[in-house]
Motif scaffolding. Sequence first.
Motif, PDB file in Angstrom:
ATOM      1  N   CYS A 108       1.016  -1.061   0.175  1.00 35.78           N
ATOM      2  CA  CYS A 108      -0.674  -0.264   0.251  1.00 35.78           C
ATOM      3  C   CYS A 108       0.822   1.381   0.027  1.00 35.78           C
ATOM      4  N   THR A 109       0.224   2.160  -0.356  1.00 36.12           N
ATOM      5  CA  THR A 109       1.030   3.522  -0.615  1.00 36.12           C
ATOM      6  C   THR A 109       1.142   4.429   0.402  1.00 36.12           C
ATOM      7  N   PRO A 110       2.352   4.653   1.463  1.00 38.04           N
ATOM      8  CA  PRO A 110       1.985   5.012   2.680  1.00 38.04           C
ATOM      9  C   PRO A 110       1.169   6.506   2.780  1.00 38.04           C
ATOM     10  N   GLY A 111       0.339   6.135   4.073  1.00 35.52           N
ATOM     11  CA  GLY A 111      -0.570   7.624   4.506  1.00 35.52           C
ATOM     12  C   GLY A 111      -1.134   7.364   5.196  1.00 35.52           C
ATOM     13  N   ALA A 112      -2.330   8.288   5.220  1.00 38.13           N
ATOM     14  CA  ALA A 112      -3.737   7.771   6.469  1.00 38.13           C
ATOM     15  C   ALA A 112      -4.487   7.105   5.517  1.00 38.13           C
ATOM     16  N   ASP A 124     -14.500   3.110  15.563  1.00 35.18           N
ATOM     17  CA  ASP A 124     -13.285   3.735  14.386  1.00 35.18           C
ATOM     18  C   ASP A 124     -12.437   3.884  14.795  1.00 35.18           C
ATOM     19  N   GLU A 125     -11.306   3.757  13.436  1.00 35.52           N
ATOM     20  CA  GLU A 125      -9.910   3.276  13.127  1.00 35.52           C
ATOM     21  C   GLU A 125      -8.886   4.443  12.005  1.00 35.52           C
ATOM     22  N   ILE A 126      -8.402   5.010  12.385  1.00 38.37           N
ATOM     23  CA  ILE A 126      -7.686   5.191  11.560  1.00 38.37           C
ATOM     24  C   ILE A 126      -5.720   4.560  11.734  1.00 38.37           C
ATOM     25  N   GLY A 127      -5.328   4.174  10.623  1.00 42.68           N
ATOM     26  CA  GLY A 127      -4.173   4.096  10.667  1.00 42.68           C
ATOM     27  C   GLY A 127      -3.173   5.012   9.820  1.00 42.68           C
ATOM     28  N   VAL A 128      -2.313   5.444  10.116  1.00 41.34           N
ATOM     29  CA  VAL A 128      -0.812   5.954   9.502  1.00 41.34           C
ATOM     30  C   VAL A 128      -0.437   5.315   9.010  1.00 41.34           C
ATOM     31  N   LEU A 129       0.568   4.667   7.847  1.00 41.02           N
ATOM     32  CA  LEU A 129       1.585   3.738   7.297  1.00 41.02           C
ATOM     33  C   LEU A 129       2.695   4.153   6.645  1.00 41.02           C
ATOM     34  N   LEU A 130       3.124   3.936   7.365  1.00 43.08           N
ATOM     35  CA  LEU A 130       4.521   4.230   6.889  1.00 43.08           C
ATOM     36  C   LEU A 130       5.927   3.110   7.036  1.00 43.08           C
ATOM     37  N   GLN A 131       6.561   3.501   5.804  1.00 46.81           N
ATOM     38  CA  GLN A 131       7.635   2.942   5.396  1.00 46.81           C
ATOM     39  C   GLN A 131       8.960   2.601   5.942  1.00 46.81           C
ATOM     40  N   ASP A 132       9.770   1.803   6.268  1.00 46.75           N
ATOM     41  CA  ASP A 132      10.937   1.810   6.954  1.00 46.75           C
ATOM     42  C   ASP A 132      11.642   1.010   7.048  1.00 46.75           C
ATOM     43  N   ALA A 142     -12.301  14.096   5.409  1.00 49.24           N
ATOM     44  CA  ALA A 142     -11.884  15.464   5.686  1.00 49.24           C
ATOM     45  C   ALA A 142     -10.272  14.672   7.282  1.00 49.24           C
ATOM     46  N   ASP A 143     -10.520  13.618   8.030  1.00 45.62           N
ATOM     47  CA  ASP A 143      -9.745  13.491   9.116  1.00 45.62           C
ATOM     48  C   ASP A 143      -8.088  13.173   8.478  1.00 45.62           C
ATOM     49  N   THR A 144      -8.416  12.571   7.060  1.00 45.29           N
ATOM     50  CA  THR A 144      -6.974  11.735   6.716  1.00 45.29           C
ATOM     51  C   THR A 144      -6.925  12.792   5.506  1.00 45.29           C
ATOM     52  N   ASP A 145      -7.288  13.502   5.371  1.00 50.76           N
ATOM     53  CA  ASP A 145      -7.113  14.618   4.451  1.00 50.76           C
ATOM     54  C   ASP A 145      -5.994  15.101   5.890  1.00 50.76           C
ATOM     55  N   ARG A 146      -6.345  15.744   6.634  1.00 50.03           N
ATOM     56  CA  ARG A 146      -5.822  16.500   7.057  1.00 50.03           C
ATOM     57  C   ARG A 146      -4.078  15.742   7.476  1.00 50.03           C
ATOM     58  N   LEU A 147      -4.132  14.771   7.574  1.00 54.64           N
ATOM     59  CA  LEU A 147      -3.801  13.927   8.619  1.00 54.64           C
ATOM     60  C   LEU A 147      -2.319  13.958   6.965  1.00 54.64           C
ATOM     61  N   ASN A 148      -3.117  13.444   5.973  1.00 56.05           N
ATOM     62  CA  ASN A 148      -1.696  13.013   4.874  1.00 56.05           C
ATOM     63  C   ASN A 148      -1.229  15.005   4.574  1.00 56.05           C
ATOM     64  N   ALA A 149      -1.925  15.666   4.510  1.00 53.50           N
ATOM     65  CA  ALA A 149      -1.786  17.259   4.483  1.00 53.50           C
ATOM     66  C   ALA A 149       0.256  17.294   5.348  1.00 53.50           C
ATOM     67  N   VAL A 150       0.669  16.385   6.339  1.00 56.00           N
ATOM     68  CA  VAL A 150       0.961  16.578   6.917  1.00 56.00           C
ATOM     69  C   VAL A 150       2.373  14.819   7.534  1.00 56.00           C
ATOM     70  N   PHE A 151       1.209  14.296   6.435  1.00 52.90           N
ATOM     71  CA  PHE A 151       1.967  12.980   6.621  1.00 52.90           C
ATOM     72  C   PHE A 151       3.752  12.956   6.453  1.00 52.90           C
ATOM     73  N   GLY A 152       3.972  14.036   5.724  1.00 50.54           N
ATOM     74  CA  GLY A 152       5.719  14.163   5.254  1.00 50.54           C
ATOM     75  C   GLY A 152       5.945  14.594   6.417  1.00 50.54           C
ATOM     76  N   VAL A 153       5.908  15.215   7.163  1.00 53.57           N
ATOM     77  CA  VAL A 153       6.811  15.860   8.406  1.00 53.57           C
ATOM     78  C   VAL A 153       6.526  14.932   9.411  1.00 53.57           C
ATOM     79  N   ILE A 154       5.663  14.458   9.837  1.00 53.00           N
ATOM     80  CA  ILE A 154       5.440  13.115  10.598  1.00 53.00           C
ATOM     81  C   ILE A 154       6.146  11.333  10.650  1.00 53.00           C
ATOM     82  N   SER A 155       5.783  11.681   8.828  1.00 51.51           N
ATOM     83  CA  SER A 155       7.274  10.057   8.671  1.00 51.51           C
ATOM     84  C   SER A 155       8.637  10.648   8.530  1.00 51.51           C
ATOM     85  N   ALA A 156       9.253  11.549   8.600  1.00 50.13           N
ATOM     86  CA  ALA A 156      10.614  12.262   8.923  1.00 50.13           C
ATOM     87  C   ALA A 156      10.662  12.427  10.310  1.00 50.13           C
ATOM     88  N   ALA A 157       9.791  12.316  11.054  1.00 49.31           N
ATOM     89  CA  ALA A 157      10.337  12.436  12.886  1.00 49.31           C
ATOM     90  C   ALA A 157      10.066  11.428  13.594  1.00 49.31           C
TER      91      ALA A 157
END
Length: 249
Positions: free
Chosen positions: A78-82, A110-118, A140-155
């Motif tokens: 799966c493509t990484p993301g929320a 309910d659940e949201i998964g933020v999936l990050l590959q390492d 809209a919740d996943t949209d907002r999470l995906n908007a900051v996904f790059g920063v979250i993933s790197a951290a």
Amino acid sequence: MAALAEMIGTERFPGALRQILRQCCNFDSMIISRYEGARPPVSLYQDLDELQAAITVEFYASGPYLLDPLYQACRNGCTPGAYRLMDLAPEAFYRSEYYRAFYRKISISDEIGVLLQDGAESWFIVSLARFARQQRFEAADTDRLNAVFGVISAAIRRQWGQAEAAAQGFQQAGWEDRMQTFGTGVLSPREREVVQLILQGHSTPSAAAYLGIAEGTVKVHRHHAYSKLGIASQAELFSLATRHLAGAV
């Protein structure tokens, strides 16, 4: 975001991450786990009480994780993301053995998964959950999470990540390949197909439609498969399959 960066490498990092994610969407609990291939997940952070943790973290890691739609999405590229759970779950998720044996026991709505590959075989999953009777997550919740996904993933990778070389040498068949071998030498090809669909969450009508056969025929194949495997229920099928997927049988 600056505060999150400052906390990398400290025990205060999970709390800072939680604050950032709460600005994107409301949730009641956060669990961060690391997955290496088909090995049991390692819990890096969770904010549950002792009883909740025993079910949601410890029992989950004993086998149910192998049929988790979020974990399967990672294993299947799966493509990484929320993602909302129901964006990835099969059509008959609420009738699946994963739901009956595990998901309904954890009392969340309910659940949201933020999936990050390492690495090739390494993933992080940040699980954000709302407890029972709470409103479900929206797109809209996943949209907002995906908007900051790059920063979250790197951290997260800086906090807990490992070099890709750490995963080298740990190469094994993907979830789908391993699932294809379940029942080999015991079940007929059609019985194996029926069993795999059941484990993926398909109902009898859904499996019949997928295979293009009658519902009664699906029931016959299921009965024969259970007999050959020496089991009598979906719970026993779930247990046997998770042991097989983990390489125990």
